[in-house]
Design a protein around this motif. Structure first.
Motif, PDB file in Angstrom:
ATOM      1  N   ILE A 171      42.361  42.002  30.917  1.00  0.00           N
ATOM      2  CA  ILE A 171      43.334  41.631  32.148  1.00  0.00           C
ATOM      3  C   ILE A 171      44.770  41.912  32.526  1.00  0.00           C
ATOM      4  O   ILE A 171      44.740  41.454  30.831  1.00  0.00           O
ATOM      5  CB  ILE A 171      42.722  39.319  32.823  1.00  0.00           C
ATOM      6  CG1 ILE A 171      41.110  39.818  33.055  1.00  0.00           C
ATOM      7  CG2 ILE A 171      43.663  38.873  32.770  1.00  0.00           C
ATOM      8  CD1 ILE A 171      40.866  38.323  32.543  1.00  0.00           C
ATOM      9  N   LYS A 172      45.695  41.838  32.740  1.00  0.00           N
ATOM     10  CA  LYS A 172      46.671  42.297  32.765  1.00  0.00           C
ATOM     11  C   LYS A 172      47.997  41.775  33.888  1.00  0.00           C
ATOM     12  O   LYS A 172      47.740  42.340  35.168  1.00  0.00           O
ATOM     13  CB  LYS A 172      47.253  43.731  32.077  1.00  0.00           C
ATOM     14  CG  LYS A 172      48.397  43.655  31.584  1.00  0.00           C
ATOM     15  CD  LYS A 172      48.269  45.719  31.276  1.00  0.00           C
ATOM     16  CE  LYS A 172      50.008  45.604  30.897  1.00  0.00           C
ATOM     17  NZ  LYS A 172      50.234  46.586  31.017  1.00  0.00           N
ATOM     18  N   HIS A 173      49.231  40.654  33.254  1.00  0.00           N
ATOM     19  CA  HIS A 173      50.039  41.164  34.484  1.00  0.00           C
ATOM     20  C   HIS A 173      50.556  42.128  34.416  1.00  0.00           C
ATOM     21  O   HIS A 173      51.407  42.366  33.632  1.00  0.00           O
ATOM     22  CB  HIS A 173      51.049  39.224  33.773  1.00  0.00           C
ATOM     23  CG  HIS A 173      52.290  39.301  34.956  1.00  0.00           C
ATOM     24  ND1 HIS A 173      53.454  38.935  34.023  1.00  0.00           N
ATOM     25  CD2 HIS A 173      52.267  38.706  36.356  1.00  0.00           C
ATOM     26  CE1 HIS A 173      54.437  39.061  34.798  1.00  0.00           C
ATOM     27  NE2 HIS A 173      53.319  38.608  36.005  1.00  0.00           N
ATOM     28  N   ILE A 174      50.416  42.757  35.413  1.00  0.00           N
ATOM     29  CA  ILE A 174      51.908  43.689  35.277  1.00  0.00           C
ATOM     30  C   ILE A 174      51.954  43.612  36.341  1.00  0.00           C
ATOM     31  O   ILE A 174      53.453  44.996  36.724  1.00  0.00           O
ATOM     32  CB  ILE A 174      50.846  44.517  36.381  1.00  0.00           C
ATOM     33  CG1 ILE A 174      50.349  44.064  38.139  1.00  0.00           C
ATOM     34  CG2 ILE A 174      49.471  45.375  35.837  1.00  0.00           C
ATOM     35  CD1 ILE A 174      49.701  45.448  38.670  1.00  0.00           C
ATOM     36  N   GLY A 175      54.061  42.339  37.327  1.00  0.00           N
ATOM     37  CA  GLY A 175      54.921  41.877  37.908  1.00  0.00           C
ATOM     38  C   GLY A 175      54.277  40.989  38.767  1.00  0.00           C
ATOM     39  O   GLY A 175      53.155  39.800  38.712  1.00  0.00           O
ATOM     40  N   GLY A 176      55.540  41.275  39.633  1.00  0.00           N
ATOM     41  CA  GLY A 176      55.539  40.395  40.395  1.00  0.00           C
ATOM     42  C   GLY A 176      56.756  40.010  41.905  1.00  0.00           C
ATOM     43  O   GLY A 176      57.573  40.954  41.128  1.00  0.00           O
ATOM     44  N   VAL A 177      56.621  39.388  42.716  1.00  0.00           N
ATOM     45  CA  VAL A 177      57.855  38.587  43.474  1.00  0.00           C
ATOM     46  C   VAL A 177      58.029  37.905  44.175  1.00  0.00           C
ATOM     47  O   VAL A 177      57.766  37.146  44.070  1.00  0.00           O
ATOM     48  CB  VAL A 177      57.209  40.316  44.926  1.00  0.00           C
ATOM     49  CG1 VAL A 177      57.224  41.339  44.507  1.00  0.00           C
ATOM     50  CG2 VAL A 177      56.377  39.266  46.199  1.00  0.00           C
ATOM     51  N   GLY A 178      59.337  38.307  44.600  1.00  0.00           N
ATOM     52  CA  GLY A 178      60.118  36.730  44.062  1.00  0.00           C
ATOM     53  C   GLY A 178      60.059  36.305  46.008  1.00  0.00           C
ATOM     54  O   GLY A 178      61.129  35.726  46.644  1.00  0.00           O
TER      55      GLY A 178
ATOM     56  N   LEU B 239      40.416  45.534  40.158  1.00  0.00           N
ATOM     57  CA  LEU B 239      40.488  44.682  41.507  1.00  0.00           C
ATOM     58  C   LEU B 239      42.415  44.364  40.761  1.00  0.00           C
ATOM     59  O   LEU B 239      42.943  44.630  39.797  1.00  0.00           O
ATOM     60  CB  LEU B 239      39.987  43.779  42.106  1.00  0.00           C
ATOM     61  CG  LEU B 239      39.647  42.219  40.609  1.00  0.00           C
ATOM     62  CD1 LEU B 239      40.647  41.572  41.238  1.00  0.00           C
ATOM     63  CD2 LEU B 239      38.146  41.835  41.345  1.00  0.00           C
ATOM     64  N   ILE B 240      43.305  43.800  41.616  1.00  0.00           N
ATOM     65  CA  ILE B 240      44.585  43.521  41.496  1.00  0.00           C
ATOM     66  C   ILE B 240      44.188  41.979  41.595  1.00  0.00           C
ATOM     67  O   ILE B 240      44.170  41.702  43.515  1.00  0.00           O
ATOM     68  CB  ILE B 240      45.518  43.887  41.919  1.00  0.00           C
ATOM     69  CG1 ILE B 240      45.628  45.235  41.160  1.00  0.00           C
ATOM     70  CG2 ILE B 240      47.084  43.310  42.483  1.00  0.00           C
ATOM     71  CD1 ILE B 240      47.161  46.202  41.530  1.00  0.00           C
ATOM     72  N   VAL B 241      44.506  41.079  41.264  1.00  0.00           N
ATOM     73  CA  VAL B 241      44.775  39.737  41.766  1.00  0.00           C
ATOM     74  C   VAL B 241      45.907  39.674  42.457  1.00  0.00           C
ATOM     75  O   VAL B 241      46.912  39.514  41.769  1.00  0.00           O
ATOM     76  CB  VAL B 241      44.568  38.498  40.785  1.00  0.00           C
ATOM     77  CG1 VAL B 241      44.644  37.182  40.797  1.00  0.00           C
ATOM     78  CG2 VAL B 241      42.933  38.845  39.970  1.00  0.00           C
ATOM     79  N   VAL B 242      46.051  38.985  43.562  1.00  0.00           N
ATOM     80  CA  VAL B 242      47.720  38.577  43.845  1.00  0.00           C
ATOM     81  C   VAL B 242      47.847  36.730  44.133  1.00  0.00           C
ATOM     82  O   VAL B 242      46.986  36.411  44.882  1.00  0.00           O
ATOM     83  CB  VAL B 242      47.445  39.651  45.502  1.00  0.00           C
ATOM     84  CG1 VAL B 242      49.061  38.776  45.926  1.00  0.00           C
ATOM     85  CG2 VAL B 242      47.030  40.949  45.636  1.00  0.00           C
TER      86      VAL B 242
ATOM     87  N   GLY C 158      52.062  32.227  44.833  1.00  0.00           N
ATOM     88  CA  GLY C 158      52.217  30.613  44.777  1.00  0.00           C
ATOM     89  C   GLY C 158      53.783  30.641  45.686  1.00  0.00           C
ATOM     90  O   GLY C 158      54.783  30.726  47.280  1.00  0.00           O
ATOM     91  N   THR C 159      54.701  29.340  44.647  1.00  0.00           N
ATOM     92  CA  THR C 159      55.391  29.888  45.002  1.00  0.00           C
ATOM     93  C   THR C 159      56.892  31.250  45.606  1.00  0.00           C
ATOM     94  O   THR C 159      57.375  31.535  46.221  1.00  0.00           O
ATOM     95  CB  THR C 159      56.858  28.400  44.163  1.00  0.00           C
ATOM     96  OG1 THR C 159      56.473  27.451  44.372  1.00  0.00           O
ATOM     97  CG2 THR C 159      58.336  28.594  44.626  1.00  0.00           C
ATOM     98  N   GLY C 160      56.444  32.154  43.936  1.00  0.00           N
ATOM     99  CA  GLY C 160      56.761  33.492  44.252  1.00  0.00           C
ATOM    100  C   GLY C 160      55.101  34.291  44.198  1.00  0.00           C
ATOM    101  O   GLY C 160      54.523  33.388  44.362  1.00  0.00           O
ATOM    102  N   THR C 161      55.135  35.535  43.813  1.00  0.00           N
ATOM    103  CA  THR C 161      54.111  35.961  43.781  1.00  0.00           C
ATOM    104  C   THR C 161      54.006  36.727  42.310  1.00  0.00           C
ATOM    105  O   THR C 161      54.759  37.524  42.625  1.00  0.00           O
ATOM    106  CB  THR C 161      54.197  36.910  45.298  1.00  0.00           C
ATOM    107  OG1 THR C 161      53.731  36.064  46.386  1.00  0.00           O
ATOM    108  CG2 THR C 161      52.579  37.545  45.136  1.00  0.00           C
ATOM    109  N   SER C 162      52.653  37.121  41.633  1.00  0.00           N
ATOM    110  CA  SER C 162      52.183  37.217  40.818  1.00  0.00           C
ATOM    111  C   SER C 162      51.430  38.980  41.037  1.00  0.00           C
ATOM    112  O   SER C 162      50.705  37.524  41.852  1.00  0.00           O
ATOM    113  CB  SER C 162      52.115  36.445  40.026  1.00  0.00           C
ATOM    114  OG  SER C 162      51.010  35.659  39.885  1.00  0.00           O
ATOM    115  N   PHE C 163      50.847  39.349  40.277  1.00  0.00           N
ATOM    116  CA  PHE C 163      49.897  40.442  40.397  1.00  0.00           C
ATOM    117  C   PHE C 163      49.864  40.568  38.977  1.00  0.00           C
ATOM    118  O   PHE C 163      50.523  40.834  38.049  1.00  0.00           O
ATOM    119  CB  PHE C 163      50.248  41.670  40.622  1.00  0.00           C
ATOM    120  CG  PHE C 163      50.995  41.962  42.243  1.00  0.00           C
ATOM    121  CD1 PHE C 163      50.912  41.219  42.882  1.00  0.00           C
ATOM    122  CD2 PHE C 163      52.949  42.279  42.574  1.00  0.00           C
ATOM    123  CE1 PHE C 163      50.837  41.217  44.746  1.00  0.00           C
ATOM    124  CE2 PHE C 163      53.345  42.117  43.468  1.00  0.00           C
ATOM    125  CZ  PHE C 163      52.607  42.051  45.102  1.00  0.00           C
ATOM    126  N   VAL C 164      48.355  40.618  38.650  1.00  0.00           N
ATOM    127  CA  VAL C 164      47.159  40.328  37.573  1.00  0.00           C
ATOM    128  C   VAL C 164      46.290  41.155  37.736  1.00  0.00           C
ATOM    129  O   VAL C 164      45.721  42.063  38.744  1.00  0.00           O
ATOM    130  CB  VAL C 164      46.911  39.687  37.786  1.00  0.00           C
ATOM    131  CG1 VAL C 164      45.957  39.445  35.960  1.00  0.00           C
ATOM    132  CG2 VAL C 164      48.275  38.239  36.695  1.00  0.00           C
TER     133      VAL C 164
END
Length: 285
Positions: free
Chosen positions: A125-132, A106-109, A112-118
């Motif tokens: 478990i790997k952080h793969i990026g995010g959006v502001g 799965l991907i964790v979305v 928060g203040t911005g958004t990260s994808f894990v």
């Protein structure tokens, strides 16, 4: 890592001004709460003090305190003399979300203040990026357009609005559906807004813009991975518009968005779980 737990493990997610705290004892999540203050240190100590007082917890009951979040960088000493460590925030996101589901990939979305994808793939478990784009965007646009940054007020106002009054739909520019896009799909967020738009419609449009952008980015983050499940965590999961927005995106993209119990506390839960995780059963890469 500890394998036998006699006391409570407290996970604390320290934001810039809001701190979320949760205790885990014998595998059970106990009384999550959050505190808002002017700065992260005040918020952290206020949250911890209120949590142990309200729940009748003695310091001797606490085996470990685990900190995570951007505000944890301001804390470099044990909390009230208790054993205190820090957990990587993205790892905490992953552990907290994985704890709520039996889905292996799965991907964790994390909204928060911005958004990260894990990304979670079994034990990895790997952080793969995010959006502001996130709660900060919603707050900022609301301050500019509605003269308030109170997201609860904006969400309540938005329930009286209609996103189709401000968003340009496929059906507005084409009288037939496009491949994989029904006529009620959004062609342009806020693309139909004009000077006569009501505050309720604007509030609805802002919330839809933030949530749809996050959802679209999440789907794109899973391209070529075969992943179809997304676990949503963070404060924005509590918006009443979440269900409608993500349900529509599920039908368009043929994916599944999950909002687990205690979704807004999942990073704090994950911080506590980081202490309890067996080294051999957990990998981050």
């Amino acid at each position: 890592m500890q394998e036998n737990f006699m006391g409570m493990v407290i996970g604390i997610d320290v934001g810039g001004s809001t701190t979320k705290i949760v205790g885990i004892e014998n595998g059970h999540i106990q009384s999550p709460m959050f505190i808002t203050a002017a700065d992260p240190v005040t918020s952290l100590f206020g949250a911890f003090g209120k949590y142990i007082y309200d729940n009748g917890i003695q310091l001797s009951d606490v085996e470990q305190v685990m900190l995570t979040g951007v505000g944890s960088a301001f804390v470099n000493s044990p909390l009230y003399g208790l054993p205190t460590r820090k957990a990587d925030e993205f790892l905490a996101n992953g552990l907290g979300a994985r704890h709520a589901t039996d889905i292996d990939r799965l991907i964790v979305v994390s909204m928060g203040t911005g958004t990260s994808f894990v990304r979670i793939d079994g034990k990895h478990i790997k952080h793969i990026g995010g959006v502001g784009i996130g709660g900060g965007t919603l707050s900022g646009l609301s301050r500019l357009l509605l003269k308030t940054s109170n997201i609860l007020q904006v969400a309540e106002l938005a329930q009286k609005g209609d996103s189709t009054h401000v968003n340009l739909l496929i059906g507005d520019i084409c009288n037939t559906a496009l491949p994989d896009l029904p006529v009620n799909a959004t062609a342009s967020l806020l693309g139909k807004v004009d000077s006569n738009a009501s505050e309720a419609d604007i509030a609805c449009g802002i919330i839809y813009m933030v949530l749809q952008t996050i959802g679209g980015a999440a789907v794109l983050s899973a391209i070529n991975s075969g992943i179809k499940d997304f676990v949503l965590i963070g404060n924005l999961t509590q918006l009443p518009q979440c269900h409608e927005v993500f349900s529509k995106m599920e039908s368009i993209y043929h994916v599944r968005f999950h909002v687990p119990p205690y979704a807004e506390y999942r990073t704090a839960i994950g911080a506590a779980l980081a202490y309890m995780a067996d080294d051999k059963g957990l990998e981050e890469r």
